[in-house]
Design a protein around this motif. Sequence first.
Motif, short mmCIF file in Angstrom:
data_model
loop_
_atom_site.label_atom_id
_atom_site.label_comp_id
_atom_site.label_asym_id
_atom_site.label_seq_id
_atom_site.Cartn_x
_atom_site.Cartn_y
_atom_site.Cartn_z
N GLU A 14 0.69 -1.21 -0.05
CA GLU A 14 0.08 -0.12 0.13
C GLU A 14 0.98 1.19 -0.05
OE1 GLU A 14 -0.43 -2.45 2.17
OE2 GLU A 14 -2.33 -3.35 1.55
N GLN A 67 2.36 1.70 -3.37
CA GLN A 67 1.09 2.54 -4.41
C GLN A 67 1.24 3.83 -4.35
OE1 GLN A 67 -1.82 -1.05 -3.24
NE2 GLN A 67 -2.51 -0.15 -5.25
N LYS A 122 2.87 6.86 -7.11
CA LYS A 122 1.73 7.44 -7.67
C LYS A 122 2.00 8.23 -8.64
CE LYS A 122 -1.96 10.50 -5.99
NZ LYS A 122 -2.45 11.25 -4.69
N ALA A 130 1.35 6.16 -12.01
CA ALA A 130 -0.07 5.62 -12.27
C ALA A 130 -0.64 6.11 -13.70
CB ALA A 130 -1.06 6.38 -10.94
N GLU A 176 -4.71 8.84 -9.05
CA GLU A 176 -4.81 7.47 -8.97
C GLU A 176 -3.49 7.07 -8.13
OE1 GLU A 176 -6.40 5.22 -12.13
OE2 GLU A 176 -8.31 6.15 -12.12
N SER A 187 -1.22 0.77 -9.44
CA SER A 187 -1.90 -0.35 -9.22
C SER A 187 -1.09 -1.50 -8.82
CB SER A 187 -2.58 -0.66 -10.63
OG SER A 187 -1.79 -1.07 -11.56
N LYS A 188 -1.82 -2.44 -8.24
CA LYS A 188 -1.16 -3.60 -7.86
C LYS A 188 -0.58 -4.31 -9.04
CE LYS A 188 -4.02 -4.14 -3.58
NZ LYS A 188 -5.06 -5.05 -2.96
N ARG A 189 -1.43 -4.39 -10.03
CA ARG A 189 -1.04 -5.19 -11.12
C ARG A 189 0.40 -4.55 -11.87
NH1 ARG A 189 -5.61 -6.12 -15.40
NH2 ARG A 189 -6.14 -7.68 -14.04
#
Length: 75
Positions: free
Chosen positions: A9, A12, A16, A19, A24, A27-29
């Motif tokens: 987290e 992420q 940023k 992103a 946003e 992403s985890k992906r």
Amino acid sequence: MLPKLITQEQLQVRYKAFAAKDGELFSKRALYRWRKEEEYPPPVISSPRLVWLESDVIEWEKKKNYTFLHSTTSH
């Protein structure tokens, strides 16, 4: 002294700037893709949540010349 850890987290939020859309979180992906394609360091803990050594993350960022991120490291 215990090593500093950083959670998925936190990463992420840290990434940023990378992103897909402004405002946003990364992403985890995308983080998973970095692990597979960009030699991102493996997590040191994977259950119940992914956790990395902060030193491994910073070393990888330096190799990628992402030095602008170093000022965002939590202390």
